[in-house]
Design an enzyme around this catalytic site. Structure first.
Site, PDB file in Angstrom:
ATOM      1  N   SER A  13       0.724  -0.965  -0.511  1.00 41.05           N
ATOM      2  CA  SER A  13      -0.352   0.352   0.403  1.00 41.05           C
ATOM      3  C   SER A  13       0.951   1.396   0.101  1.00 41.05           C
ATOM      4  O   SER A  13       2.193   0.988   0.141  1.00 41.05           O
ATOM      5  CB  SER A  13      -1.084   0.217   1.515  1.00 41.05           C
ATOM      6  OG  SER A  13      -1.458   1.432   1.565  1.00 41.05           O
TER       7      SER A  13
ATOM      8  N   LYS B  79       1.527  -3.041   6.779  1.00 37.32           N
ATOM      9  CA  LYS B  79       2.712  -3.421   5.432  1.00 37.32           C
ATOM     10  C   LYS B  79       4.062  -3.245   4.938  1.00 37.32           C
ATOM     11  O   LYS B  79       4.098  -4.184   3.703  1.00 37.32           O
ATOM     12  CB  LYS B  79       1.725  -2.378   4.265  1.00 37.32           C
ATOM     13  CG  LYS B  79      -0.289  -2.038   4.408  1.00 37.32           C
ATOM     14  CD  LYS B  79      -0.268  -3.704   3.024  1.00 37.32           C
ATOM     15  CE  LYS B  79      -1.439  -3.980   3.364  1.00 37.32           C
ATOM     16  NZ  LYS B  79      -1.631  -5.932   3.173  1.00 37.32           N
TER      17      LYS B  79
ATOM     18  N   TYR C 172      -1.940   0.317   9.782  1.00 42.89           N
ATOM     19  CA  TYR C 172      -1.971  -0.365   8.553  1.00 42.89           C
ATOM     20  C   TYR C 172      -0.958   0.270   7.720  1.00 42.89           C
ATOM     21  O   TYR C 172      -0.681  -1.079   7.324  1.00 42.89           O
ATOM     22  CB  TYR C 172      -2.914   0.209   8.626  1.00 42.89           C
ATOM     23  CG  TYR C 172      -3.322  -0.304   6.855  1.00 42.89           C
ATOM     24  CD1 TYR C 172      -3.723  -1.526   6.633  1.00 42.89           C
ATOM     25  CD2 TYR C 172      -3.505   0.818   5.604  1.00 42.89           C
ATOM     26  CE1 TYR C 172      -3.445  -2.154   5.198  1.00 42.89           C
ATOM     27  CE2 TYR C 172      -3.101   0.253   4.337  1.00 42.89           C
ATOM     28  CZ  TYR C 172      -3.427  -1.188   4.190  1.00 42.89           C
ATOM     29  OH  TYR C 172      -3.299  -1.148   2.259  1.00 42.89           O
TER      30      TYR C 172
END
Length: 334
Positions: free
Chosen positions: A117, A145, A141
């Site tokens: 991402s 990643k 998050y």
């Protein structure tokens, strides 16, 4: 070749499955269907219900379907939720990846595509983000990643697995109405939801250091994103295995920034649902001001380039929304 697509019944996963089948590849999907829709999958793609955290199930799937490559999409992905629930995100995104990679290595699978991402970049202080831009994620998050990329590349080097980490920018649109995003956490369906209910769309923060004060993002059509996966899969299949494993880390974006306020205007134009000016709410934790991709490397490495613009993304997503919310079309005609 047969590719295992984790999260294959999800919004992006189903598009990848269809793109792989259309290109002549075989695929099998693994999905716990907590957010996926099995009916999205092509008839040629079998669905195994379960989680990547279930190592024995993954092992049986790899062996039973003679899988030769994995496209790993299954993950938790909401920024604000990750801030509130970091333990859950690290458990599902990193522990799940660790379990999957261990099983992949033991099964002798030598090709692995990881869904990463643009969140790995955090708040980049550049007009265009390249793959060499420093990675300083702002939320759990993004951290999962980035750590996932490290783990994927390290595993590839240690065990001779060819790997690709695709850093998605903001995904929107649909290849067909039945494949549209069914959630309302992404900006386009979030705006559709508000307009369908006769409310003004909500913008989180209008005091960012951008031209109109709202966040600027690079939106990529999900069809283009799916084709990027096919290109990465084919590149690894053509390259074969190496003793150390080869790796690619690539942005998947368009190089064009669109602000949240501009997106709100475009959504109103496409849908015909014109309401009062968007309502401004406080900033969400972990949201950077501007993140726009340089997509030069993926063009060079894979020969891939985006084909669809932001208006096509919104229009195709709206068709999918009307399929599930026909009352929105009635409001438009009033």
């Amino acid at each position: 070749m047969t590719w295992l697509i984790t999260g294959g019944a999800g919004y992006i996963g189903a598009h990848v499955a269809r793109a792989l089948v259309a290109s002549g590849e075989r695929a099998v999907a693994l999905d716990d269907v907590s957010g996926g829709v099995p009916e999205r999958l092509p008839a040629e793609v079998p669905l195994v219900r379960g989680s990547v955290l279930d190592g024995p199930l993954v092992a049986r799937t790899l062996a039973g379907h003679r899988v030769s490559g994995v496209i790993h999409l299954a993950a938790k992905k909401q920024v604000a939720e990750s801030v509130a629930q970091p333990l859950r995100y690290y458990e599902e995104n990193l522990h799940g990846l660790t379990t999957l990679l261990r099983t992949v290595v033991e099964a002798g699978v030598r090709r692995f595509v990881f869904s990463s991402s643009a969140a790995v970049y955090g708040m980049p202080d550049v007009d265009l983000v390249t793959e060499h831009t420093p990675t300083v994620p702002m939320n759990p998050y993004g951290e999962t990643k980035l750590a996932g990329e490290w783990l994927v590349r390290a595993t590839g080097r240690a065990h001779g697995v060819n790997t690709a980490c695709l850093r998605y920018f903001n995904v929107a649109g649909a290849a067909a109405p039945e494949l549209a995003d069914t959630g309302v956490s992404n900006i386009v369906p979030m705006f559709f939801d508000a307009l369908t209910r006769g409310e003004a769309p909500q913008i989180f923060g209008d005091d960012y250091p951008t031209p109109d004060g709202t966040c600027v993002r690079d939106y990529i059509h999900v069809r283009d994103l799916a084709e990027a996966h096919v290109a990465a899969a084919r590149a690894m299949a053509a390259g074969g295995g190496t003793a150390e494993g080869s790796d690619l880390t690539l942005n998947v974006g368009t190089g064009t920034g669109v602000s949240v306020r501009e997106m709100a205007t475009l959504v109103a134009e496409v849908t015909g649902l014109r309401e009062p000016a968007p309502r401004v709410a406080p900033r969400r934790p972990g949201d950077p001001a501007r993140v726009v991709a340089s997509a030069e490397r993926i063009r060079t490495e894979l020969g891939w380039s985006p084909r669809f613009g932001v208006r096509e993304m919104v229009a195709s997503a709206w068709e999918g929304w009307l399929l599930r919310h026909p009352e929105a079309g009635t409001r438009r005609s009033e």
